[in-house]
Design a protein around this motif. Structure first.
Motif, PDB file in Angstrom:
ATOM      1  N   ALA A  26     -17.941  88.733  13.567  1.00  0.00           N
ATOM      2  CA  ALA A  26     -17.365  88.173  14.795  1.00  0.00           C
ATOM      3  C   ALA A  26     -18.195  88.565  16.013  1.00  0.00           C
ATOM      4  CB  ALA A  26     -15.923  88.663  14.958  1.00  0.00           C
ATOM      5  N   VAL A  29     -21.404  86.427  16.001  1.00  0.00           N
ATOM      6  CA  VAL A  29     -21.105  85.029  16.344  1.00  0.00           C
ATOM      7  C   VAL A  29     -20.841  84.897  17.844  1.00  0.00           C
ATOM      8  CG1 VAL A  29     -19.411  83.182  16.074  1.00  0.00           C
ATOM      9  CG2 VAL A  29     -20.294  84.369  14.066  1.00  0.00           C
ATOM     10  N   LEU A  30     -20.058  85.823  18.395  1.00  0.00           N
ATOM     11  CA  LEU A  30     -19.773  85.760  19.834  1.00  0.00           C
ATOM     12  C   LEU A  30     -21.053  85.928  20.650  1.00  0.00           C
ATOM     13  CD1 LEU A  30     -16.462  87.845  20.042  1.00  0.00           C
ATOM     14  CD2 LEU A  30     -16.736  85.377  20.399  1.00  0.00           C
ATOM     15  N   ASP A  33     -23.007  82.660  20.383  1.00  0.00           N
ATOM     16  CA  ASP A  33     -22.340  81.624  21.180  1.00  0.00           C
ATOM     17  C   ASP A  33     -22.521  81.871  22.682  1.00  0.00           C
ATOM     18  OD1 ASP A  33     -21.539  80.359  18.912  1.00  0.00           O
ATOM     19  OD2 ASP A  33     -19.454  81.060  18.974  1.00  0.00           O
ATOM     20  N   LEU A  54     -21.470  74.815  20.623  1.00  0.00           N
ATOM     21  CA  LEU A  54     -20.915  76.120  20.260  1.00  0.00           C
ATOM     22  C   LEU A  54     -20.361  76.107  18.838  1.00  0.00           C
ATOM     23  CD1 LEU A  54     -19.086  77.204  23.553  1.00  0.00           C
ATOM     24  CD2 LEU A  54     -21.265  78.052  22.627  1.00  0.00           C
ATOM     25  N   VAL A  55     -19.712  75.005  18.457  1.00  0.00           N
ATOM     26  CA  VAL A  55     -19.240  74.874  17.080  1.00  0.00           C
ATOM     27  C   VAL A  55     -20.414  74.892  16.117  1.00  0.00           C
ATOM     28  CG1 VAL A  55     -18.094  73.350  15.426  1.00  0.00           C
ATOM     29  CG2 VAL A  55     -17.121  73.681  17.711  1.00  0.00           C
ATOM     30  N   THR A  57     -23.482  76.206  16.585  1.00  0.00           N
ATOM     31  CA  THR A  57     -24.108  77.530  16.498  1.00  0.00           C
ATOM     32  C   THR A  57     -23.237  78.505  15.707  1.00  0.00           C
ATOM     33  OG1 THR A  57     -23.150  78.143  18.645  1.00  0.00           O
ATOM     34  CG2 THR A  57     -25.399  77.268  18.644  1.00  0.00           C
ATOM     35  N   THR A  58     -21.919  78.370  15.856  1.00  0.00           N
ATOM     36  CA  THR A  58     -21.024  79.234  15.082  1.00  0.00           C
ATOM     37  C   THR A  58     -21.193  78.992  13.590  1.00  0.00           C
ATOM     38  OG1 THR A  58     -19.386  79.351  16.856  1.00  0.00           O
ATOM     39  CG2 THR A  58     -18.609  79.805  14.627  1.00  0.00           C
ATOM     40  N   THR A  61     -24.600  80.227  12.366  1.00  0.00           N
ATOM     41  CA  THR A  61     -24.636  81.696  12.296  1.00  0.00           C
ATOM     42  C   THR A  61     -23.866  82.191  11.074  1.00  0.00           C
ATOM     43  OG1 THR A  61     -24.742  81.807  14.712  1.00  0.00           O
ATOM     44  CG2 THR A  61     -24.134  83.822  13.531  1.00  0.00           C
ATOM     45  N   LEU A  62     -22.666  81.651  10.867  1.00  0.00           N
ATOM     46  CA  LEU A  62     -21.882  82.050   9.691  1.00  0.00           C
ATOM     47  C   LEU A  62     -22.616  81.706   8.403  1.00  0.00           C
ATOM     48  CD1 LEU A  62     -18.287  80.997  10.803  1.00  0.00           C
ATOM     49  CD2 LEU A  62     -19.176  83.317  10.597  1.00  0.00           C
TER      50      LEU A  62
END
Length: 636
Positions: A26, A29-30, A33, A54-55, A57-58, A61-62
């Motif tokens: 988390a 990810v933050l 973002d 942002l969606v 990149t999230t 990243t995940l």
């Protein structure tokens, strides 16, 4: 904390690891973002476009983190051996002229026998002058123990014994399983830093149009180091308390504090210390090492301070004493073999005698359960006796690639000649007449009259060589083992359990990650399987039906005192256990403790246990992954 409590704690730590990993993910990810939002905010992007980005990149990243962890976990499927090879380990030969290696093998053999686990494979980090070691694997069946050349040369036998006992604590208590999973999990949260660094290295000196890519790579690397921060915190938090427990276990095991304390003093006093030269690899496995292999401090330290560890063993020790030792060893580095000669380890020692094969001893269920994976001073003394009394010819056969299969098959022959003939036919049909004849020769010459306390240790010493055989050969070997057990349905419980134990160890060594799990089932969920096991144990040890019923009830009262579960003899005897092992092995740790007490109560319902019955108890417990030291106590 006993073995079962430690296992339960390790299971909770696994859950805690998942939570910490989620927090780290988390945070990464933050951060990604936030960087993306700043870029798009300055680019005057529309709100909808920013949200979409942002969606995106999230998810990216995940995906990177998840794929990184899955990749690293996949590379570790080979278990402990893959870690040893990654660190540049060289396998220790079963036979050789290097006295350092022979001494290492002797120490590990004694501790393996005392612990009731298979002999692990041994590796040496030949190019490491530091004093360090680690144990790696998913379970005792695929465990390896690796030591540095510096440890072999600088430590005397007592000190080496203390280090190895410390590592065996990690093997016995399930720490290895958590350690190897930690490597895979943490690799994922380092992926962004790794990718960013690689892109920067490849992009230096290229076209200026690649500037945006390089900026993105720099951001990825910086953000990725958030993962490094969390990774080091997680390792430190998981590792430090377990290192203290391992030190305490090693002292309990080796009967004295001077060995382990001496090894720690030499880490602090010799120039090489414990820091490994391969810093990148050492960083990844830093939480697995005996001593600090990297040099991280404060929040990130994976080990308690060195002087603090020594003071836990020798309360009066001080920093000034360590400094004096450091000055002394700087001028005259210590030699473990020279110290052994001064301590008298090089001379021949008369081994203590084994008890008579017909001897009996008094046991209590609670005491036996407390001994599981918690060997103490008496267990080490018994291991000395066992190791010394294994005939040299059999010990040599257990370390030779071509003879190990006939040797283990020879242990499984029945006492009845007619059954032996049929078992020989089963071997011939699967592995050839030569193997069958050799197995039968070994049985007749050595194994039929072997002291019952030596059979399991001999199988343990043979296991590292057995698992080196090609997988197809091991599959045929397991098929032959089970064919010998099922030859005509007339087989002793010990032979059946030994065959089962060989099957468990070989399967786990072939696919170690597949079997790495903590049980979660409750006693109430396996009532019928418990009744089956206790009934078979009772009828196997008692020819009289009434005596078998009393033995069974003694066990049932221990495990399910409030349940009405009458004794029912199983007409197919030990074969009834085939469907019971997996559910019983899936019990949660504290439930297994009660089950071990119940098995002990059944076998020793009259208050006396023979050596053969004690070895049967050890075999059953090992099959259930509850390793039990030799029970060669005082006669009853």
């Amino acid at each position: 904390m006993n073995f079962f409590e430690h296992q339960a704690t390790a299971r909770r730590h696994s859950f805690r690891l998942v939570l910490l990993f989620a927090v780290a993910v988390a945070g990464i990810v933050l951060a990604v973002d936030a960087a993306a939002w700043l870029v798009f905010a300055n680019a005057d992007a529309l709100p909808g476009e920013t949200a979409t980005m942002l969606v995106f990149t999230t998810l990216v990243t995940l995906g990177i983190i998840g794929l990184g962890s899955l990749y690293r976990v996949a590379t570790l499927r080979g278990g402990g051996e893959s870690i040893a090879l990654q660190m540049g380990g060289v396998a220790v030969p079963e036979q050789g002229n290097d006295f350092h290696l022979r001494r290492l093998r002797n120490v590990v053999e004694e501790i393996a026998i005392a612990s009731g686990v298979p002999m692990p494979r041994l590796y040496v980090l030949e190019h490491e002058a530091a004093i360090n070691a680690f144990a790696a694997g998913y379970s005792p069946s695929d465990a390896v123990v690796a030591v540095t050349r510096g440890a072999l040369e600088r430590l005397n036998r007592d000190e080496l014994q203390g280090v190895i006992a410390h590592e065996f604590s990690h093997i016995l208590n399930g720490d290895m399983r958590l350690n190897i999973r930690l490597i895979g999990v943490l690799f994922g949260i380092l992926m962004l830093a790794i990718i960013g660094r690689k892109v920067l290295e490849l992009g230096r000196g290229r076209d200026r149009n690649a500037g945006a890519i390089l900026v993105a790579a720099l951001i990825a690397m910086v953000v990725g180091y958030i993962g490094l921060f969390f990774g080091r915190l997680i390792k430190a938090g998981v590792s430090r308390s377990r290192e203290r427990l391992a030190d305490a276990s090693a002292v309990q095991f080796t009967r004295q504090t001077s060995g382990l304390a001496g090894a720690l003093k030499k880490i602090g006093g010799v120039d090489a210390g414990s820091k490994l030269s391969h810093r990148g690899d050492a960083e990844e496995i830093s939480h697995m090492l005996f001593g600090d292999g990297v040099g991280l401090r404060s929040w990130f330290a994976t080990h308690p301070p060195l002087v603090e560890r020594i003071q836990a063993l020798e309360p009066g020790f001080s920093d000034e004493q360590l400094l004096r030792l450091s000055l002394q060893w700087h001028a005259n580095p210590p030699s473990g073999l020279e110290e052994d000669a001064q301590l008298g380890f090089t001379g021949a020692v008369v081994p203590p005698p084994l008890p008579a094969a017909t001897a009996e001893q008094a046991v209590t269920p609670a005491a036996v359960a407390a001994q599981v994976a918690q060997p103490g001073a008496d267990d080490y003394r018994r291991a000395d006796a066992i190791a010394a009394h294994i005939p040299a010819d059999l010990r040599a056969l257990a370390t030779q690639r071509e003879s190990v299969v006939p040797l283990l098959l020879g242990l499984l022959f029945d006492a009845q000649p007619a059954v032996v003939d049929k078992q020989g036919d089963e071997i011939s049909a699967r592995m050839g007449k030569t193997v069958a004849l050799e197995a039968r020769r070994l049985h007749q010459q050595f194994l039929a009259t072997l002291h019952p306390a030596l059979r399991l240790p001999l199988a343990s010493l043979a296991f590292p060589v057995l698992r080196l055989r090609p997988r197809p050969e091991l599959d045929v070997f397991l098929d032959t083992v089970n064919a010998m057990v099922y030859t005509d349905g007339i087989v002793s419980l010990f032979e059946y359990c030994l065959a089962r134990l060989l099957t468990v160890h070989v399967r786990e060594s072939l696919d170690p990650s597949r079997y790495a799990r903590f049980g979660r089932r409750k006693l109430s969920e396996v009532r019928s399987e418990i009744a089956t096991l206790l009934a078979v144990v009772a009828q196997s040890g008692n020819a009289d039906a009434d005596a078998a019923r009393k033995a069974y009830l003694a066990g049932i009262q221990r495990v399910m005192p409030d349940q009405a579960m009458p004794y029912l003899a199983r007409p197919n005897g030990v074969l009834a256990l085939d469907d019971a092992w997996m559910p019983l092995d899936a019990l949660e740790p504290l439930a297994k403790e009660v089950l071990v007490e119940a098995i002990t109560a059944t076998i020793g319902h009259d208050g006396r246990v023979s050596i053969a019955e004690a070895e049967l108890l050890r075999t059953i417990c090992s099959t259930l992954h509850c390793p039990l030291p030799p029970l060669l106590g005082k006669a009853a």
